[in-house]
Design a protein around this motif. Structure first.
Motif, PDB file in Angstrom:
ATOM      1  N   ILE A 113      -8.843  -1.904   0.918  1.00 28.49           N
ATOM      2  CA  ILE A 113      -9.629  -2.317  -0.220  1.00 28.49           C
ATOM      3  C   ILE A 113     -10.320  -3.615   0.123  1.00 28.49           C
ATOM      4  O   ILE A 113     -11.618  -3.644  -0.246  1.00 28.49           O
ATOM      5  CB  ILE A 113      -8.847  -2.570  -1.518  1.00 28.49           C
ATOM      6  CG1 ILE A 113      -7.885  -1.137  -1.948  1.00 28.49           C
ATOM      7  CG2 ILE A 113      -9.398  -3.412  -2.588  1.00 28.49           C
ATOM      8  CD1 ILE A 113      -6.841  -1.413  -2.985  1.00 28.49           C
ATOM      9  N   LEU A 114      -9.600  -4.404   0.632  1.00 29.47           N
ATOM     10  CA  LEU A 114     -10.185  -5.699   0.671  1.00 29.47           C
ATOM     11  C   LEU A 114     -11.445  -5.852   1.911  1.00 29.47           C
ATOM     12  O   LEU A 114     -12.325  -6.351   1.891  1.00 29.47           O
ATOM     13  CB  LEU A 114      -9.042  -6.732   1.222  1.00 29.47           C
ATOM     14  CG  LEU A 114      -7.932  -7.075   0.252  1.00 29.47           C
ATOM     15  CD1 LEU A 114      -6.774  -8.039   0.848  1.00 29.47           C
ATOM     16  CD2 LEU A 114      -8.415  -7.477  -1.104  1.00 29.47           C
ATOM     17  N   GLN A 115     -10.960  -4.975   3.082  1.00 30.97           N
ATOM     18  CA  GLN A 115     -12.078  -4.742   3.882  1.00 30.97           C
ATOM     19  C   GLN A 115     -13.285  -3.989   3.402  1.00 30.97           C
ATOM     20  O   GLN A 115     -14.410  -4.534   3.565  1.00 30.97           O
ATOM     21  CB  GLN A 115     -11.593  -3.719   5.011  1.00 30.97           C
ATOM     22  CG  GLN A 115     -12.438  -3.654   6.243  1.00 30.97           C
ATOM     23  CD  GLN A 115     -12.119  -2.952   7.478  1.00 30.97           C
ATOM     24  OE1 GLN A 115     -11.090  -2.096   7.131  1.00 30.97           O
ATOM     25  NE2 GLN A 115     -12.596  -2.771   8.680  1.00 30.97           N
ATOM     26  N   TRP A 116     -13.070  -2.760   2.529  1.00 26.73           N
ATOM     27  CA  TRP A 116     -14.451  -2.102   1.950  1.00 26.73           C
ATOM     28  C   TRP A 116     -14.902  -3.361   1.052  1.00 26.73           C
ATOM     29  O   TRP A 116     -16.324  -3.533   0.880  1.00 26.73           O
ATOM     30  CB  TRP A 116     -13.916  -1.264   1.169  1.00 26.73           C
ATOM     31  CG  TRP A 116     -14.979  -0.633  -0.260  1.00 26.73           C
ATOM     32  CD1 TRP A 116     -15.908   0.063   0.336  1.00 26.73           C
ATOM     33  CD2 TRP A 116     -14.961  -1.108  -1.268  1.00 26.73           C
ATOM     34  NE1 TRP A 116     -16.618   0.145  -0.965  1.00 26.73           N
ATOM     35  CE2 TRP A 116     -16.167  -0.561  -1.848  1.00 26.73           C
ATOM     36  CE3 TRP A 116     -14.122  -1.794  -2.093  1.00 26.73           C
ATOM     37  CZ2 TRP A 116     -16.396  -0.573  -3.260  1.00 26.73           C
ATOM     38  CZ3 TRP A 116     -14.558  -1.971  -3.463  1.00 26.73           C
ATOM     39  CH2 TRP A 116     -15.648  -1.439  -3.824  1.00 26.73           C
ATOM     40  N   ALA A 117     -14.198  -4.121   0.077  1.00 22.17           N
ATOM     41  CA  ALA A 117     -14.906  -5.095  -0.872  1.00 22.17           C
ATOM     42  C   ALA A 117     -15.829  -5.983  -0.297  1.00 22.17           C
ATOM     43  O   ALA A 117     -16.806  -6.262  -0.673  1.00 22.17           O
ATOM     44  CB  ALA A 117     -13.818  -5.862  -1.431  1.00 22.17           C
ATOM     45  N   VAL A 118     -15.509  -6.547   1.194  1.00 19.80           N
ATOM     46  CA  VAL A 118     -16.305  -7.607   1.805  1.00 19.80           C
ATOM     47  C   VAL A 118     -17.537  -6.943   2.314  1.00 19.80           C
ATOM     48  O   VAL A 118     -18.620  -7.189   2.485  1.00 19.80           O
ATOM     49  CB  VAL A 118     -15.556  -8.656   2.577  1.00 19.80           C
ATOM     50  CG1 VAL A 118     -16.351  -9.291   3.500  1.00 19.80           C
ATOM     51  CG2 VAL A 118     -14.229  -9.230   1.880  1.00 19.80           C
TER      52      VAL A 118
END
Length: 357
Positions: free
Chosen positions: A112-117
């Motif tokens: 999730i965090l990788q996709w968000a950035v």
């Protein structure tokens, strides 16, 4: 999370924040209608030309544990409620247990965090934590996060070394509720006022953190007047003055004078407790109740134990079975089982509902 009576109340607070020189607004889906109200307020302030120079910095949060698909859906919901196409900061809301950090580093949270950035939906990733020092240390050293939100308080400065570690690594550091959770300093006892003289307790608490380099203080404003002190201190991040340092020393001396040899010095050498009793955290509340007459605050925090999930401790002082494993560890030779029993007797009261959760 407190200006929630109406969208108009939220708008008044946001307008007052801009006028006070504040440019960072922090919220979360978990805070009831906060994001909906804040989205309305942001639109009204923007339409009236009242935004701060350079625009707002907006932070919101997602709880750990969700799947990639659900996390993406939550983030799109945040943006929709706030009326944004991009979020400056996204925090993991409460890395309080090891499994929460595992989720963020290696589980669905990492995706999730990788996709968000990578998608440009979020500027940077951070976390808040009510967890123990070792867990926070691991999160800071992981290299994943650009900022952290920690409990940093004048009356509970034990996490300042963790804040310094984060700052040294180039992370932003936000103090969680230095007013309310720092001892309900917005409504201090008469004793605490006298102990901090000639400064207001809350003003001294804010200056203490700013002088340590903490980059952001959360204010928890419910009304525009709650931001008056922030406006007065908007450029007050210089080192403590001699008078301020003397007031903090006076505060500590008064606390020690009232507690005498029974003061817990928060060294944490007594841990781990075989029964799982969070000895220093409980005796800190005793310190505040006796040392500064913060009885209402200490009772409120004590009676959240076991009723706030992973956001607070699970066992109160009644769990002490007097095994005495802590006694030889204490460098101050405190009668810890007796002090825990006294803490329970003083602070147990009818349970109160936590603001959130």
């Amino acid at each position: 999370m407190r200006a929630l009576s109406s969208p108009q109340q939220m708008t008044a607070v946001v307008q007052a924040a801009a006028a006070a020189g504040i440019n960072h607004l922090e919220t979360a889906p978990a805070y009831g209608p906060a994001e909906d109200f804040l989205g309305t307020a942001l639109a009204q302030v923007r339409n009236s030309g009242g935004e701060p120079d350079g625009g707002w910095v907006i932070t919101s949060k997602i709880l750990p544990g969700c799947s990639l698909e659900d996390g993406q859906r939550q983030l799109h919901g945040i943006l929709g409620r706030l009326g944004l196409t991009r979020l400056d900061n996204l925090a993991v809301h409460g890395i309080n247990r090891p499994e929460h950090l595992d989720w963020a580093l290696d589980g669905d949270g990492a995706a999730i965090l990788q996709w968000a950035v990578a998608s440009g939906t979020v500027g940077q990733i951070g976390f808040s934590s009510h967890g123990d020092d070792a867990l926070i240390d691991k999160a800071i050293r992981s290299g994943l996060f650009g900022f952290c939100s920690l409990h940093l308080h004048l009356l509970d400065p034990q996490r300042l070394p963790l804040a310094r570690l984060a700052l040294d690594q180039g992370m932003g550091v936000m103090a969680i509720s230095p007013a309310d959770k720092g001892g309900r300093l917005q409504a201090p006892s008469t004793t605490l006022r006298e102990d901090c003289h000639p400064f207001q307790p809350l003003a001294l608490a804010y200056r203490f953190l700013l002088a340590h380099g903490i980059s952001t203080l959360t204010l928890g404003a419910a009304h525009p007047k709650d931001l008056e002190l922030a406006q007065a201190l908007r450029a007050a991040d210089d080192p403590l003055s001699r008078q301020e340092a003397q007031a903090i020393e006076q505060l500590e001396q008064q606390r020690h004078g009232r507690l005498g040899p029974d003061q817990c010095h928060q060294c944490r050498a007594c841990l781990p407790c075989p029964a799982g009793v969070p000895i220093p955290d409980l005796l800190r509340l005793r310190n505040l109740a006796i040392g500064h007459d913060l009885m209402a605050f200490a009772q409120e925090r004590y009676n959240l134990i076991g009723r706030a999930g992973h956001w607070w401790e699970q066992d109160n002082a009644s769990a002490c079975n007097r095994c005495e494993a802590c006694l030889p560890r204490c460098p101050h030779s405190l009668p810890i089982p007796d002090l825990l029993a006294d803490t329970h007797q003083r602070l147990q009261a009818a349970p109160r509902r936590r603001l959130w959760g």
